[in-house]
Design a protein around this motif. Structure first.
Motif, PDB file in Angstrom:
ATOM      1  N   ASP A  20      42.997  38.817  49.596  1.00  0.00           N
ATOM      2  CA  ASP A  20      42.035  39.008  50.694  1.00  0.00           C
ATOM      3  C   ASP A  20      41.241  40.294  50.523  1.00  0.00           C
ATOM      4  O   ASP A  20      40.033  40.325  50.757  1.00  0.00           O
ATOM      5  N   LEU A  21      41.929  41.342  50.123  1.00  0.00           N
ATOM      6  CA  LEU A  21      41.239  42.612  49.896  1.00  0.00           C
ATOM      7  C   LEU A  21      40.207  42.485  48.783  1.00  0.00           C
ATOM      8  O   LEU A  21      39.105  43.018  48.870  1.00  0.00           O
ATOM      9  N   THR A  22      40.585  41.764  47.742  1.00  0.00           N
ATOM     10  CA  THR A  22      39.659  41.578  46.621  1.00  0.00           C
ATOM     11  C   THR A  22      38.435  40.803  47.081  1.00  0.00           C
ATOM     12  O   THR A  22      37.292  41.163  46.777  1.00  0.00           O
ATOM     13  N   ARG A  23      38.688  39.735  47.821  1.00  0.00           N
ATOM     14  CA  ARG A  23      37.588  38.929  48.356  1.00  0.00           C
ATOM     15  C   ARG A  23      36.660  39.817  49.193  1.00  0.00           C
ATOM     16  O   ARG A  23      35.435  39.779  49.048  1.00  0.00           O
ATOM     17  N   GLU A  24      37.255  40.644  50.047  1.00  0.00           N
ATOM     18  CA  GLU A  24      36.481  41.519  50.912  1.00  0.00           C
ATOM     19  C   GLU A  24      35.668  42.530  50.100  1.00  0.00           C
ATOM     20  O   GLU A  24      34.480  42.726  50.344  1.00  0.00           O
ATOM     21  N   GLY A  25      36.319  43.123  49.119  1.00  0.00           N
ATOM     22  CA  GLY A  25      35.633  44.104  48.279  1.00  0.00           C
ATOM     23  C   GLY A  25      34.437  43.497  47.560  1.00  0.00           C
ATOM     24  O   GLY A  25      33.374  44.103  47.447  1.00  0.00           O
ATOM     25  N   LEU A  26      34.599  42.270  47.086  1.00  0.00           N
ATOM     26  CA  LEU A  26      33.502  41.611  46.380  1.00  0.00           C
ATOM     27  C   LEU A  26      32.387  41.225  47.340  1.00  0.00           C
ATOM     28  O   LEU A  26      31.211  41.302  46.999  1.00  0.00           O
ATOM     29  N   GLN A  27      32.756  40.834  48.542  1.00  0.00           N
ATOM     30  CA  GLN A  27      31.731  40.444  49.517  1.00  0.00           C
ATOM     31  C   GLN A  27      30.872  41.630  49.936  1.00  0.00           C
ATOM     32  O   GLN A  27      29.705  41.486  50.256  1.00  0.00           O
ATOM     33  N   ASP A  28      31.481  42.823  49.908  1.00  0.00           N
ATOM     34  CA  ASP A  28      30.714  44.019  50.256  1.00  0.00           C
ATOM     35  C   ASP A  28      29.640  44.331  49.213  1.00  0.00           C
ATOM     36  O   ASP A  28      28.663  44.996  49.498  1.00  0.00           O
ATOM     37  N   MET A 116      43.309  48.023  35.078  1.00  0.00           N
ATOM     38  CA  MET A 116      43.130  48.822  36.277  1.00  0.00           C
ATOM     39  C   MET A 116      44.338  48.650  37.185  1.00  0.00           C
ATOM     40  O   MET A 116      44.859  47.544  37.322  1.00  0.00           O
ATOM     41  N   CYS A 117      44.762  49.770  37.781  1.00  0.00           N
ATOM     42  CA  CYS A 117      45.895  49.711  38.708  1.00  0.00           C
ATOM     43  C   CYS A 117      45.381  49.500  40.122  1.00  0.00           C
ATOM     44  O   CYS A 117      44.421  50.134  40.532  1.00  0.00           O
ATOM     45  N   LYS A 118      46.053  48.621  40.841  1.00  0.00           N
ATOM     46  CA  LYS A 118      45.689  48.393  42.244  1.00  0.00           C
ATOM     47  C   LYS A 118      46.103  49.604  43.060  1.00  0.00           C
ATOM     48  O   LYS A 118      47.291  49.911  43.145  1.00  0.00           O
ATOM     49  N   PRO A 119      45.138  50.288  43.693  1.00  0.00           N
ATOM     50  CA  PRO A 119      45.547  51.385  44.567  1.00  0.00           C
ATOM     51  C   PRO A 119      46.353  50.866  45.754  1.00  0.00           C
ATOM     52  O   PRO A 119      46.118  49.750  46.230  1.00  0.00           O
ATOM     53  N   VAL A 120      47.304  51.670  46.215  1.00  0.00           N
ATOM     54  CA  VAL A 120      48.093  51.304  47.390  1.00  0.00           C
ATOM     55  C   VAL A 120      47.225  51.435  48.641  1.00  0.00           C
ATOM     56  O   VAL A 120      47.285  50.628  49.554  1.00  0.00           O
ATOM     57  N   ASP A 121      46.412  52.464  48.645  1.00  0.00           N
ATOM     58  CA  ASP A 121      45.535  52.724  49.780  1.00  0.00           C
ATOM     59  C   ASP A 121      44.444  51.656  49.890  1.00  0.00           C
ATOM     60  O   ASP A 121      43.760  51.343  48.914  1.00  0.00           O
ATOM     61  N   LEU A 122      44.283  51.129  51.095  1.00  0.00           N
ATOM     62  CA  LEU A 122      43.366  50.009  51.325  1.00  0.00           C
ATOM     63  C   LEU A 122      41.933  50.313  50.931  1.00  0.00           C
ATOM     64  O   LEU A 122      41.274  49.529  50.246  1.00  0.00           O
ATOM     65  N   LEU A 126      39.582  48.625  47.935  1.00  0.00           N
ATOM     66  CA  LEU A 126      38.244  48.043  48.107  1.00  0.00           C
ATOM     67  C   LEU A 126      37.241  48.725  47.184  1.00  0.00           C
ATOM     68  O   LEU A 126      36.393  48.073  46.571  1.00  0.00           O
ATOM     69  N   ASP A 127      37.354  50.035  47.102  1.00  0.00           N
ATOM     70  CA  ASP A 127      36.445  50.804  46.257  1.00  0.00           C
ATOM     71  C   ASP A 127      36.594  50.406  44.782  1.00  0.00           C
ATOM     72  O   ASP A 127      35.597  50.262  44.062  1.00  0.00           O
ATOM     73  N   THR A 128      37.836  50.210  44.358  1.00  0.00           N
ATOM     74  CA  THR A 128      38.090  49.788  42.977  1.00  0.00           C
ATOM     75  C   THR A 128      37.442  48.433  42.706  1.00  0.00           C
ATOM     76  O   THR A 128      36.793  48.238  41.671  1.00  0.00           O
ATOM     77  N   VAL A 129      37.609  47.507  43.636  1.00  0.00           N
ATOM     78  CA  VAL A 129      37.018  46.174  43.460  1.00  0.00           C
ATOM     79  C   VAL A 129      35.501  46.272  43.374  1.00  0.00           C
ATOM     80  O   VAL A 129      34.867  45.635  42.530  1.00  0.00           O
ATOM     81  N   ARG A 130      34.917  47.091  44.257  1.00  0.00           N
ATOM     82  CA  ARG A 130      33.457  47.254  44.217  1.00  0.00           C
ATOM     83  C   ARG A 130      32.998  47.833  42.891  1.00  0.00           C
ATOM     84  O   ARG A 130      31.966  47.438  42.358  1.00  0.00           O
TER      85      ARG A 130
ATOM     86  N   VAL B 138      38.147  55.269  36.523  1.00  0.00           N
ATOM     87  CA  VAL B 138      38.817  54.188  37.240  1.00  0.00           C
ATOM     88  C   VAL B 138      39.756  53.384  36.332  1.00  0.00           C
ATOM     89  O   VAL B 138      40.860  53.024  36.713  1.00  0.00           O
ATOM     90  N   VAL B 139      39.279  53.143  35.130  1.00  0.00           N
ATOM     91  CA  VAL B 139      40.080  52.354  34.189  1.00  0.00           C
ATOM     92  C   VAL B 139      41.289  53.165  33.739  1.00  0.00           C
ATOM     93  O   VAL B 139      41.210  54.381  33.574  1.00  0.00           O
ATOM     94  N   VAL B 140      42.417  52.490  33.571  1.00  0.00           N
ATOM     95  CA  VAL B 140      43.575  53.133  32.965  1.00  0.00           C
ATOM     96  C   VAL B 140      43.469  52.929  31.457  1.00  0.00           C
ATOM     97  O   VAL B 140      43.500  51.788  30.984  1.00  0.00           O
TER      98      VAL B 140
END
Lengths: 148, 146
Positions: A20-28, A116-122, A126-130, B138-140
């Motif tokens: 869901d977070l990924t979907r949201e990040g991409l939609q932004d 890429m590592c998924k950040p724990v912080d929401l 989102l920023d990573t996905v963007r 960002v990339v590891v």
């Protein structure tokens, strides 16, 4: 590329909250895209090979791949994709919670395009996905779609 | 995580483009060392730590032009990505070629990504910053070998 070009992104992710977070990040992001979501490694390969329920699936422009997946592990999926003459050119971004050095090394050795590592912080997630979207879908030149 | 400075290998025979790349990277936030070679043979010598390059570090990222003297960038890519020691190093192809053949072949040879050099100087620098932003922050990256 025409203005109405729509990207197809395949997300291979078993965690619904992360999906869901990924979907949201991409939609932004500003880009027209279709997010295809599968939840295990077997489905991922069926999608890419247009088998079973996925006979009309498009070839994705980008794959976001988690490593820890049920049925077929993401590491095996990566190896299968990058060993396949037809599929290997599709960029694969590993997007995982694993920070294990062995996973990082193995993914690059198997020709993951980046890790890429998924950040724990929401909001960082989102920023990573963007950033993934911005870089891979606007800055990078992707392999052309084969007409099928 | 505090990182040691990033080592970037730029393989680029056009000096003006090399200067722009250097400038674009210097604008970024990350401490890095830019190593620059101007042909494909030097690129492989650098990566194999041969000749004058016996003491160079293994780069964290390679920016690779395709059209190079002595040994073509396409061959360099093929050699890097089939070498068990070198294949894990991310290679960003950064070229003026927009040919579909080059794009497809680069990805098939496992280039990590393909980017076209903008003709416009400001856009060129911007492209370099975007590479910097994603690949250096960002990339590891693969962990350094010691």
């Amino acid at each position: 590329m025409s203005d109405d070009y729509s990207f197809d992104i395949l997300l291979v992710e078993d965690n619904p909250a992360d999906a869901d977070l990924t979907r949201e990040g991409l939609q932004d992001g500003r880009l027209l895209h279709t997010l295809h979501h599968v939840t295990d490694g077997v489905q991922a390969m069926q999608f890419l090979r247009r088998e079973g329920a996925f006979t009309s699936a498009p070839t994705p422009d980008l794959i976001l791949l988690d490593l820890n997946l049920p049925k077929k592990d993401g590491r095996e999926v990566l190896a299968t994709i990058k060993g396949d003459a037809e599929l290997k050119r599709i960029p694969v971004v590993i997007l995982t919670s694993s920070e294990a050095e062995s996973d990082i090394v193995r993914s690059y050795d198997l020709h993951a395009n980046c890790y890429m590592c998924k950040p724990v912080d929401l909001s960082r997630f989102l920023d990573t996905v963007r950033k993934i979207e911005e870089f891979w879908l606007t800055v990078v030149r992707l392999p052309p779609r084969s007409t099928k | 995580m505090t990182r040691e400075p990033f080592d970037i290998l730029l393989v680029e025979d056009n000096l003006a483009d090399a200067e722009l790349a250097r400038e674009g990277l210097q604008d970024g936030r990350l401490l890095h060392t830019l190593h620059h070679v101007t042909d494909g043979m030097q690129a492989l010598e650098f990566l194999r730590k041969q000749g004058p390059f016996a003491k160079v570090p293994t780069p964290d990222l390679i920016l690779l032009d395709l059209n190079l003297p002595k040994k073509d960038g396409r061959e360099v890519l093929a050699e890097v990505k089939t070498d068990p020691e070198l294949k894990r190093i991310p290679v960003v192809v950064l070229t003026s070629s927009e040919s579909e053949t080059d794009i497809v072949r680069s990805y098939d040879l496992h280039a990590n990504c393909y980017m076209c050099k903008p003709v416009d100087m400001a856009r060129f620098i911007e492209t370099i910053r975007k590479i910097d932003e994603l690949w250096l922050t960002v990339v590891v990256p693969p962990p350094r070998r010691r």
